[in-house]
Design a protein around this motif. Structure first.
Motif, PDB file in Angstrom:
ATOM      1  N   HIS A  68       0.953  -1.177  -0.060  1.00 17.48           N
ATOM      2  CA  HIS A  68      -0.024   0.288  -0.058  1.00 17.48           C
ATOM      3  C   HIS A  68       1.058   1.295  -0.048  1.00 17.48           C
ATOM      4  O   HIS A  68       0.612   2.095  -0.637  1.00 17.48           O
ATOM      5  N   HIS A  69       1.972   1.394   0.940  1.00 14.99           N
ATOM      6  CA  HIS A  69       2.720   2.473   0.934  1.00 14.99           C
ATOM      7  C   HIS A  69       3.737   2.132  -0.132  1.00 14.99           C
ATOM      8  O   HIS A  69       4.601   1.248  -0.003  1.00 14.99           O
ATOM      9  N   HIS A 103      -1.404   3.025  -3.886  1.00 14.81           N
ATOM     10  CA  HIS A 103      -1.688   3.692  -2.505  1.00 14.81           C
ATOM     11  C   HIS A 103      -3.008   4.464  -2.403  1.00 14.81           C
ATOM     12  O   HIS A 103      -3.934   3.825  -2.298  1.00 14.81           O
ATOM     13  N   GLY A 291      -5.040   6.001   7.260  1.00  7.75           N
ATOM     14  CA  GLY A 291      -3.722   6.922   6.914  1.00  7.75           C
ATOM     15  C   GLY A 291      -3.956   8.281   7.961  1.00  7.75           C
ATOM     16  O   GLY A 291      -4.409   8.321   8.864  1.00  7.75           O
ATOM     17  N   HIS A 333      -1.639   5.350  12.142  1.00 13.80           N
ATOM     18  CA  HIS A 333      -1.438   5.080  10.968  1.00 13.80           C
ATOM     19  C   HIS A 333      -1.412   3.649  10.382  1.00 13.80           C
ATOM     20  O   HIS A 333      -1.989   2.977   9.300  1.00 13.80           O
ATOM     21  N   GLU A 336      -4.201   0.957   8.674  1.00 18.73           N
ATOM     22  CA  GLU A 336      -4.384   0.389   7.175  1.00 18.73           C
ATOM     23  C   GLU A 336      -3.957  -0.726   6.996  1.00 18.73           C
ATOM     24  O   GLU A 336      -4.187  -1.319   5.873  1.00 18.73           O
TER      25      GLU A 336
HETATM   26 ZN   LIG Z   1      -1.090   5.107   4.623  1.00 22.55          ZN
END
Ligand SMILES: [Zn+2]
Length: 373
Positions: A68-69, A103, A291, A333, A336
């Motif tokens: 995701h990041h 993302h 996030g 965060h 997520e």
């Molecule tokens: Zn994030």
């Protein structure tokens, strides 16, 4: 089950969470490391890519990581293997592991990060909190001989036309008479040159989002039996469902802010949360944004949220929230990471439907840097 490759897997992923949904400018999404032109049998799904996660991918025999990041968030100026980041990329390349990042497009996508968080919190009838994407829609009406109607409807559906909410293959068909006279030089599919011809035709109507209009028209023209198919493309005032960041919905029953904070800890599996607001107040309408949601406190307030659940809340933004009467629960965060199981399950199902042989493994590594002591 068929063998598959990186290209096919990412095509399938992007049919669900396309890059066009990205909600920030120049979001560095897509392939970050390696290449997709290779067989893929196992994919590791992770929130972040770090050294331990790469070891996990190697041990599991994964050829691809979906993260995701984005591991390369800012442009690299050097690629030195005496830095931790350089060593990470060296290890990935030496082990022939590709990394693909999804993302903000995954935040926005249906069944993406924000839907997963809303589901985990048990929100009901939730909607988008911050719309970031809606698409212009068109109506395609095409006239075709009766005996070609089934084939054309199938072609249109395959090209993606006629998708409305949770339904695909939507169309409307009316029967009538088509009239034409083929002129010299024409080679008509039916009827004679120079003679007026009447053909039993149907008019098939489907909705088409702008992004696939050319593809749908191409597919229609290729499949239509006529030399000069008759069709209309009409812009619509209705737009496709709005998509965006964050979700807002209701708890099945109201509770105090203190109880809700406990509920967040349990449902998002975090040891502690930070709370702004009156712990004894009653809350039922909940906004959540995965996030860092600092930017959207006013959106949450405007939407009527009793509480806004988001991570990385800054001191001064928390003060602003307090000033506008918006309560906050900040679980961090790392919540997520619900995307690990969510994305793995979604992709496993999509592969199953396509009969592609590929295993999606949610990473078991926590990439949460914080401890609570
Ligand atoms: Zn994030």
């Amino acid at each position: 089950m068929k063998k598959t490759n990186g290209q096919e897997i990412i095509q399938l992923f992007e049919s669900w969470s396309p890059k066009k949904l990205a909600a920030m400018d120049n979001d560095p999404i897509g392939l970050h490391v390696g290449n997709l032109n290779k067989p893929v049998t196992k994919v590791l799904v992770t929130l972040d890519v770090n050294d331990v996660v790469v070891d996990e991918a190697i041990a599991a025999g994964c050829e691809l990581i979906i993260a995701h990041h984005p591991p390369i968030f800012r442009k690299l100026s050097t690629l030195r293997t005496d830095t931790p980041q350089g060593q990470l990329f060296e290890k990935l390349i030496k082990n022939d592991i590709a990394v693909y990042a999804a993302h903000t497009n995954l935040d926005v996508a249906e069944d993406g990060v924000n839907d997963l968080l809303a589901e985990a919190l048990g929100l009901q009838n939730y909607e988008v909190l911050v719309p970031t994407y809606s698409e212009e829609m068109f109506k395609l009406a095409v006239f075709v001989p009766v005996e070609h109607a089934d084939q054309l409807r199938e072609t249109l559906a395959k090209a993606g036309a006629g998708q409305i909410g949770n339904y695909d293959s939507c169309s409307y068909t009316l029967q009538g008479e088509g009239r034409f006279r083929a002129l010299a030089g024409a080679t008509p599919y039916t009827g004679e040159v120079g003679e007026l011809h009447v053909e039993q035709e149907v008019k098939i109507e489907v909705v088409v989002p702008k992004s696939i209009k050319s593809k749908v028209l191409r597919a229609m023209l290729n499949s239509h039996p006529y030399e000069e198919p008759a069709y209309d493309v009409i812009p619509l005032y209705t737009t496709a469902k709005e998509m965006g960041l964050g979700r807002i919905g209701k708890l099945p029953s109201s509770m105090t802010l203190k109880q809700f904070a406990e509920h967040v800890k349990v449902s998002l599996q975090v040891p502690a949360v930070r709370v702004v607001g009156d712990l004894s107040s009653t809350v039922s309408k909940i906004a959540v944004l995965g996030g860092d949601g600092n930017k959207y406190i006013h959106a949450a307030k405007r939407a009527g949220a009793d509480v806004y659940v988001t991570g990385d809340m800054y001191f001064h933004v928390a003060q602003d929230a307090e000033a506008i009467g918006l309560q906050i629960v900040d679980p961090g965060h790392h919540v997520e990471s619900v995307m690990k199981v969510g994305v793995a399950n979604k992709m496993q199902n999509l592969c199953q439907l396509q009969k592609l042989n590929c295993e999606f493994i949610p990473s078991k590594i926590s990439t949460e840097p914080f401890q609570f002591v």
